[in-house]
Design a protein around this motif. Structure first.
Motif: not given
Length: 212
Positions: A18, A2-3, A6-7, A9-12, A15
């Motif tokens: 995720y 997941i880390d 996130e590196s 595809y930023p969650r903001e 979306k």
């Protein structure tokens, strides 16, 4: 993992990535009901699980590759995942029956042969992939995917012939590249070959098949 996601595809901003990860987790949990002998799932419930489980598995692949997808791409991923899931259920029907796992295929066989449901799967495969090919530039790749999916289904029929009518098997034999007897011979000869980790065995298998 997941880390790492996130590196990339930023969650903001992503979306949907995720949401698809949560969807596949929930669908995998729901699919555990198929292994519970006490569940007594009906065909509609099994179909729903297959759509969610199969569809979400390829949907998350699409998001992890592209980040964001078009509506057409999302619909294709869900449909493609579903057809792969049902194809896998067809391929594994003997094992599923042995261990009392419930699938659309094991439920269908209770009331007859798998002729009709397999025809539906073949037609669904052709319509889904041909429909996606219309607006896709990689036509040769899409055609290859369709042919591979159809061969997966047809050979699954051959290897599970006892669940089909004799008439259906005769028709299917016209569309596979080898006779049924030779197809079964190949399967038996190479059933323990590890094509990913043994290059020599893989080459031997290809040589034997190509000589026929």
């Amino acid at each position: 993992m997941i880390d790492y996601i996130e590196s990339v595809y930023p969650r903001e901003q992503f979306k949907e990535v995720y949401e698809s990860l949560l969807l596949i987790f929930k669908s995998q949990v729901k699919s555990l009901k198929q292994q519970d002998r006490k569940s007594n799932l009906c065909k509609e419930e099994l179909l729903s699980i297959s759509i969610e489980k199969g569809g979400s598995s390829v949907l998350v692949d699409g998001h992890l590759i592209s980040g964001l997808m078009t509506k057409e791409e999302i619909e294709f991923c869900i449909g493609y995942g579903f057809l792969l899931q049902v194809s896998d259920d067809l391929q594994d029907i003997k094992e599923d029956l042995k261990f009392n796992h419930e699938t659309v295929m094991t439920e269908t066989i209770k009331n007859g042969t798998l002729d009709k449901i397999t025809n539906k799967l073949i037609n669904f495969t052709i319509e889904l992939i041909d429909g996606f090919k219309i607006n896709n530039k990689n036509e040769s790749v899409i055609t290859m995917i369709k042919n591979d999916c159809l061969m997966l289904i047809l050979f699954s029929v051959v290897y599970n012939a006892e669940f089909f009518s004799k008439e259906y098997i005769k028709v299917i034999e016209k569309f596979i590249p080898y006779t049924i007897s030779y197809s079964l011979e190949i399967k038996e000869k190479f059933k323990n070959v590890d094509v990913l980790n043994n290059e020599d065995e893989y080459k031997e298998m290809i040589d034997i098949i190509c000589k026929e």
